[in-house]
Design an enzyme around this catalytic site. Sequence first.
Site, PDB file in Angstrom:
ATOM      1  N   LYS A   1       0.995  -1.279   0.282  1.00 25.86           N
ATOM      2  CA  LYS A   1      -0.022   0.087   0.057  1.00 25.86           C
ATOM      3  C   LYS A   1       0.579   0.790   0.472  1.00 25.86           C
ATOM      4  CE  LYS A   1      -4.202   1.040   0.216  1.00 25.86           C
ATOM      5  NZ  LYS A   1      -5.331   0.619  -0.042  1.00 25.86           N
TER       6      LYS A   1
ATOM      7  N   ASP B   1      -6.814   4.487  -4.412  1.00 29.69           N
ATOM      8  CA  ASP B   1      -7.434   4.313  -2.929  1.00 29.69           C
ATOM      9  C   ASP B   1      -7.990   5.339  -2.963  1.00 29.69           C
ATOM     10  OD1 ASP B   1      -8.074   1.969  -0.547  1.00 29.69           O
ATOM     11  OD2 ASP B   1      -7.476   4.673  -0.120  1.00 29.69           O
TER      12      ASP B   1
HETATM   13  P1  NDP Z   1     -12.507   8.084  -3.100  1.00 35.73           P
HETATM   14  O1  NDP Z   1     -11.802   8.954  -3.001  1.00 35.73           O
HETATM   15  O2  NDP Z   1     -12.830   8.027  -4.047  1.00 35.73           O
HETATM   16  O3  NDP Z   1     -13.782   8.499  -1.670  1.00 35.73           O
HETATM   17  C1  NDP Z   1     -13.706   8.294  -1.012  1.00 35.73           C
HETATM   18  C2  NDP Z   1     -15.141   8.687  -0.371  1.00 35.73           C
HETATM   19  O4  NDP Z   1     -14.839   9.326   1.565  1.00 35.73           O
HETATM   20  C3  NDP Z   1     -15.360  10.296  -0.263  1.00 35.73           C
HETATM   21  O5  NDP Z   1     -17.186  10.120  -0.063  1.00 35.73           O
HETATM   22  C4  NDP Z   1     -15.066  10.929   0.586  1.00 35.73           C
HETATM   23  O6  NDP Z   1     -15.310  12.667   1.309  1.00 35.73           O
HETATM   24  C5  NDP Z   1     -15.710   9.975   1.633  1.00 35.73           C
HETATM   25  N1  NDP Z   1     -14.399  10.182   3.037  1.00 35.73           N
HETATM   26  C6  NDP Z   1     -13.108  10.141   3.009  1.00 35.73           C
HETATM   27  N2  NDP Z   1     -12.028  10.331   3.464  1.00 35.73           N
HETATM   28  C7  NDP Z   1     -12.780  10.697   4.844  1.00 35.73           C
HETATM   29  C8  NDP Z   1     -13.104  11.494   6.267  1.00 35.73           C
HETATM   30  N3  NDP Z   1     -11.924  11.145   7.039  1.00 35.73           N
HETATM   31  N4  NDP Z   1     -14.513  11.064   6.951  1.00 35.73           N
HETATM   32  C9  NDP Z   1     -15.484  11.130   5.963  1.00 35.73           C
HETATM   33  N5  NDP Z   1     -15.734  10.317   4.870  1.00 35.73           N
HETATM   34  C10 NDP Z   1     -14.562  10.748   4.373  1.00 35.73           C
HETATM   35  O7  NDP Z   1     -12.269   6.778  -2.091  1.00 35.73           O
HETATM   36  P2  NDP Z   1     -12.596   5.486  -2.833  1.00 35.73           P
HETATM   37  O8  NDP Z   1     -13.711   5.649  -2.867  1.00 35.73           O
HETATM   38  O9  NDP Z   1     -11.173   4.759  -3.494  1.00 35.73           O
HETATM   39  O10 NDP Z   1     -12.545   4.386  -1.079  1.00 35.73           O
HETATM   40  C11 NDP Z   1     -12.890   4.248  -0.191  1.00 35.73           C
HETATM   41  C12 NDP Z   1     -12.654   3.566   0.627  1.00 35.73           C
HETATM   42  O11 NDP Z   1     -13.060   2.076  -0.291  1.00 35.73           O
HETATM   43  C13 NDP Z   1     -11.687   3.264   1.632  1.00 35.73           C
HETATM   44  O12 NDP Z   1     -11.509   2.992   2.750  1.00 35.73           O
HETATM   45  C14 NDP Z   1     -10.792   2.501   0.529  1.00 35.73           C
HETATM   46  O13 NDP Z   1      -9.533   2.166   1.309  1.00 35.73           O
HETATM   47  C15 NDP Z   1     -11.557   1.576   0.629  1.00 35.73           C
HETATM   48  N6  NDP Z   1     -10.793   0.738  -1.056  1.00 35.73           N
HETATM   49  C16 NDP Z   1     -11.014   1.159  -2.057  1.00 35.73           C
HETATM   50  C17 NDP Z   1     -11.097   0.396  -3.183  1.00 35.73           C
HETATM   51  C18 NDP Z   1     -10.726   0.603  -4.707  1.00 35.73           C
HETATM   52  O14 NDP Z   1     -10.663  -0.199  -5.238  1.00 35.73           O
HETATM   53  N7  NDP Z   1     -11.409   1.690  -5.076  1.00 35.73           N
HETATM   54  C19 NDP Z   1     -10.398  -1.184  -2.857  1.00 35.73           C
HETATM   55  C20 NDP Z   1     -10.810  -1.442  -1.546  1.00 35.73           C
HETATM   56  C21 NDP Z   1     -10.812  -0.935  -0.848  1.00 35.73           C
HETATM   57  P3  NDP Z   1     -14.190  13.663   0.318  1.00 35.73           P
HETATM   58  O15 NDP Z   1     -14.820  14.219  -1.147  1.00 35.73           O
HETATM   59  O16 NDP Z   1     -16.114  14.681   1.750  1.00 35.73           O
HETATM   60  O17 NDP Z   1     -13.449  13.183   1.115  1.00 35.73           O
END
Ligand code: NDP
Length: 448
Positions: free
Chosen positions: A129, A169
């Site tokens: 990671k 991510d």
């Molecule tokens: P994105 O950046 O596309 O979206 C993240 C979302 O979560 C946004 O809506 C963001 O809001 C919100 N967010 C981020 N940080 C915080 C916080 N501290 N408090 C509240 N909301 C928060 O990321 P992903 O959708 O790719 O990833 C989301 C989760 O899924 C993570 O935990 C990631 O590790 C996990 N994941 C992702 C994978 C992937 O393929 N992308 C695979 C497996 C797991 P805002 O826009 O306001 O920041």
Amino acid sequence: MTDIRRYIEEVYTKVQARDPQQPEFLQAVREFFNTIEPVLVKYPELIKQNILERIVEPERIIQFSVPWVNDQGEVEVNRAFRVQFNSAIGPYKGGLRFHPTVNQSIIKFLGFEQTFKNSLTGLPIGGGKGGSDFDPKGKSDGEIMRFCQSLMNELQKYIGSSMDIPAGDIGVGAREIGYLYGQYKRLNGSENGAITGKHLLYGGSLGRKEATGYGLVYFTKAMLEDAGKSIKGQKVIVSGSGNVAIYTMEKIKECEGIVIACSDSTGYIIDESGIDVELIKDLKEVKRERISEYVNIRPEASYYPGNVWNHRITYHIALPCATQNEINKDSAATIIANGVFAVAEGANMPTDLEGTIMFRKAGILFGPAKAANAGGVAVSALEMSQNSQRRCWTSYEVDNELKKTMENIYGQIRNVAREYGVEGDFVAGANMAAFTKVAFAMEFQGVV
Ligand code: NDP
């Protein structure tokens, strides 16, 4: 206390003493150590090889500076990491996160979890990671590009299709992957298997963008059906509105569930008639707006600041898809009181230790992240296969593989939980199934 439990606790004490300032990493290790004792009882040879102490220590950690020039001509500098956690099963594989909270603890917890998640997919990929404390919010495309290029100038020394394959991510989507790969190619030539999550025009896979969200729903469906339930007609809350959340909502809708809420880091929207997923895509993927904009277009919906998991409303399925520790014991209590019967984690470690225990005690079906969100990395591995074959599979082929993989993961963790006498405990099932594979792969390769 048994000798084996004492060994586990001694290793945990060492981990704590080595990195006391890494709460997220310690949390992930603690949760894991709470569940794997039965495997060590069955295979005491793993203790002789001291697998536990070796498995919690990353094989390599790279930290470097990323200097870049902003639109005002000023020089800024960020910090970046790549944690190459474990290569027992295959080359390191795991995403890059760009978020101001990124530090070594967060990247280590993510790399640790990734090792076991990748093992559950059944594909030959190890765990890694990376990321940076760079905040992409409010940055121009030019700033994002210059940052990604500078980061890749250093990262390219450590990655490659047989060595370490980064992906996206939080904060790293198709735009960032494009800039990262463009710079990688400039320095190393076309080797598109070195990064996944690429656009379809230069070696990406159909279905990768959707994979984590769709995979989460395939997992949830399998878990529900096994318990004689279904997604159809159920009210669902999804947190986040990024990549994982959007495609989770899309697939839930296809399964005739009703998503009534989603969120971002500032607040959440409730739309009881069903969230308009196309509108969310337009707001978040195209316009990069805040979620609060939704209610200006759909006035029947409501916006609230704060954490969606603290909202009192009746629904049935909770799918946290934002970030780590978004559900603590208070929000877990609210979720239980709201009548939820299933929780499946799209984000990594979104439920803290207390929350996880509360769900288990309340008899809630609980799909842990390392199993439930493995669809993204599984399709990334399929992207690598297509790149090395110089082929593009159809979306039907990819989706079919994804569905099979998620159903297999569910079956695997359910059976392992049953085998070790903790039926229905999918946290323990996932940890024990994943640990057994990584541990034996390490044992068979000797002390290296
Ligand atoms: P994105 O950046 O596309 O979206 C993240 C979302 O979560 C946004 O809506 C963001 O809001 C919100 N967010 C981020 N940080 C915080 C916080 N501290 N408090 C509240 N909301 C928060 O990321 P992903 O959708 O790719 O990833 C989301 C989760 O899924 C993570 O935990 C990631 O590790 C996990 N994941 C992702 C994978 C992937 O393929 N992308 C695979 C497996 C797991 P805002 O826009 O306001 O920041």
